[in-house]
Design an enzyme around this catalytic site. Structure first.
Site, PDB file in Angstrom:
ATOM      1  N   VAL A   1       0.835  -1.213   0.000  1.00  0.00           N
ATOM      2  CA  VAL A   1       0.000   0.000   0.000  1.00  0.00           C
ATOM      3  C   VAL A   1       0.867   1.261   0.000  1.00  0.00           C
ATOM      4  O   VAL A   1       0.363   2.363   0.027  1.00  0.00           O
ATOM      5  CB  VAL A   1      -0.951   0.019   1.229  1.00  0.00           C
ATOM      6  N   ASP A   2       2.222   1.075  -0.097  1.00  0.00           N
ATOM      7  CA  ASP A   2       3.139   2.215   0.071  1.00  0.00           C
ATOM      8  C   ASP A   2       3.254   3.109  -1.157  1.00  0.00           C
ATOM      9  O   ASP A   2       3.849   4.184  -1.085  1.00  0.00           O
ATOM     10  CB  ASP A   2       4.540   1.698   0.507  1.00  0.00           C
TER      11      ASP A   2
ATOM     12  N   HIS B   1      -4.422  -4.312  -2.296  1.00  0.00           N
ATOM     13  CA  HIS B   1      -4.811  -4.002  -0.911  1.00  0.00           C
ATOM     14  C   HIS B   1      -5.004  -2.505  -0.716  1.00  0.00           C
ATOM     15  O   HIS B   1      -5.105  -2.034   0.409  1.00  0.00           O
ATOM     16  CB  HIS B   1      -3.756  -4.529   0.067  1.00  0.00           C
TER      17      HIS B   1
ATOM     18  N   CYS C   1     -14.607   8.082   1.986  1.00  0.00           N
ATOM     19  CA  CYS C   1     -15.580   8.548   2.969  1.00  0.00           C
ATOM     20  C   CYS C   1     -16.438   7.389   3.467  1.00  0.00           C
ATOM     21  O   CYS C   1     -16.961   6.595   2.675  1.00  0.00           O
ATOM     22  CB  CYS C   1     -16.481   9.620   2.353  1.00  0.00           C
TER      23      CYS C   1
ATOM     24  N   CYS D   1     -20.417   8.801   2.245  1.00  0.00           N
ATOM     25  CA  CYS D   1     -20.834   8.972   0.839  1.00  0.00           C
ATOM     26  C   CYS D   1     -19.941   8.199  -0.126  1.00  0.00           C
ATOM     27  O   CYS D   1     -20.200   8.169  -1.332  1.00  0.00           O
ATOM     28  CB  CYS D   1     -20.835  10.464   0.463  1.00  0.00           C
TER      29      CYS D   1
ATOM     30  N   CYS E   1     -14.663  14.241   5.417  1.00  0.00           N
ATOM     31  CA  CYS E   1     -14.934  14.275   3.974  1.00  0.00           C
ATOM     32  C   CYS E   1     -15.204  15.702   3.517  1.00  0.00           C
ATOM     33  O   CYS E   1     -16.028  16.407   4.118  1.00  0.00           O
ATOM     34  CB  CYS E   1     -16.153  13.393   3.690  1.00  0.00           C
TER      35      CYS E   1
ATOM     36  N   CYS F   1     -19.118  15.673   2.357  1.00  0.00           N
ATOM     37  CA  CYS F   1     -20.277  15.563   3.271  1.00  0.00           C
ATOM     38  C   CYS F   1     -19.889  15.710   4.738  1.00  0.00           C
ATOM     39  O   CYS F   1     -20.751  15.616   5.617  1.00  0.00           O
ATOM     40  CB  CYS F   1     -20.987  14.219   3.051  1.00  0.00           C
TER      41      CYS F   1
ATOM     42  N   GLY G   1       9.169 -11.093  -2.801  1.00  0.00           N
ATOM     43  CA  GLY G   1       9.107 -10.472  -1.469  1.00  0.00           C
ATOM     44  C   GLY G   1       7.780 -10.577  -0.770  1.00  0.00           C
ATOM     45  O   GLY G   1       7.297  -9.618  -0.164  1.00  0.00           O
TER      46      GLY G   1
ATOM     47  N   SER H   1       5.475 -13.265   1.924  1.00  0.00           N
ATOM     48  CA  SER H   1       5.534 -14.459   2.786  1.00  0.00           C
ATOM     49  C   SER H   1       4.498 -15.488   2.358  1.00  0.00           C
ATOM     50  O   SER H   1       4.470 -16.610   2.855  1.00  0.00           O
ATOM     51  CB  SER H   1       5.292 -14.052   4.244  1.00  0.00           C
TER      52      SER H   1
END
Ligand code: BV8
Ligand code: ZN
Length: 244
Positions: free
Chosen positions: A105-106, A121, A129, A132, A149, A152, A189, A191
């Protein structure tokens, strides 16, 4: 250390491949200084991802979960893509039938120039949000704890797939296509513990792909792959992908 003959076999397979898919995990970013989840460098050793990266944890204590992600943002913001990320972005440009699946996620693959990729991921630099559903890029470091958000005013969450949450359908469709059409799958890389990504090697094998794993250590996937190359991704990946 990976043997010259094994490296040679994988290089030959890559050179002959019409379609190449790559699956990466936290290990490819370890060489950039981003701690892994389950390694001895104890990624976020104070916390177990399985305990904090869940909808229940966010429901129970959104402040703690946002503090954890803000801390990770601060750390990741100081890191750069390494030679493995760059070699993969280079391969995408030279191989017309290529796809990258990353569990990370980096955002370092994107920063290295990868565009034909599924961040299955999610991405730490994207927020969603809780009311919404608005999805937005957000590079705040640190990020306001309990951000709201712009549309909203409700609470934002990281646009990340937590444990117990399903992956996005588009991503799963994309992965299935990439895994069943590729001649070669490189697994770098990871596991090989977190599903459904941990099942991707079998999907590619059943569809007839040659699968090579690049990791410091053996993993549960090692029995499934054709060749395991042991070493640092930042060393092995550029060696393997040097102009195919
Ligand atoms: C889902 C976001 C449907 C958070 C993450 C069977 C089928 C389906 C689901 C399950 C199943 N069994 C169990 C489940 C549930 C669960 C799961 O798999 N649990 C595990 C713990 C058993 N899966 C899910 O919940 C998934 N959802 O399938 O939905 C569903 C729903 C409910 C019930 C059933 C089904 C969602 C999973 C996504 C979770 N989110 N991340 C965040 O990051 O904030 S997962 C998290 O782990 C990270 O994304 C990370 O990428 C991922 C995998 O970890 P790795 O990347 O492999 O990193 P790790 O540290 O483990 O390993 C690093 C490796 O690198 C090591 O091998 C090391 O040796 C190597 N290495 C280190 N340095 C180097 C190196 N290699 C080379 N060079 C180096 N220098
Ligand atoms: Zn909203």
């Amino acid at each position: 250390m990976a043997s010259a003959s094994d490296l040679g076999i994988v290089k030959e397979r890559l050179a002959a491949a019409r379609s190449i898919t790559i699956l990466t995990g936290a290990g490819i970013s370890a060489d950039s200084g981003v701690p892994t989840f389950r390694g001895t460098d104890g990624l976020w050793k104070n916390f177990r991802a399985e305990d904090l990266a869940t909808p229940e944890a966010f429901e129970r204590d959104p402040r703690l979960v946002w503090e954890w992600y803000s801390w990770r943002r601060e750390l990741i913001a100081t890191k750069q893509p390494n030679d493995a990320h760059k070699a993969i972005a280079e391969l995408e440009r030279s191989c017309p039938d290529f796809w990258l699946i990353t569990q990370n996620v980096d955002g370092l693959h994107r920063e290295a120039g990868s565009r034909k990729l599924s961040e299955i991921h999610g991405n730490i630099w994207t927020v969603r949000c809780t009311a919404c559903g608005m999805i937005a890029n957000n590079r705040d470091v640190p990020i306001a704890i309990l951000p709201s958000c712009a549309r909203c005013g409700s609470l934002l969450r990281p646009h990340i797939v937590w444990f117990g949450e399903s992956l996005f359908t588009d991503d799963l469709d994309c992965c299935s296509r990439a895994l069943t059409r590729c001649d070669v799958l490189l697994v770098i890389g990871t596991s090989g513990i977190v599903y459904p990504a941990a099942g991707f090697t079998s999907v590619a094998k059943e569809a007839g792909a040659f699968v090579a794993e690049i990791n410091l250590d053996p993993t549960p996937q090692s029995v499934l792959v054709d060749i395991s190359l042991h070493g640092h991704a930042k060393d092995l990946v550029p060696l393997l992908l040097k102009p195919i």
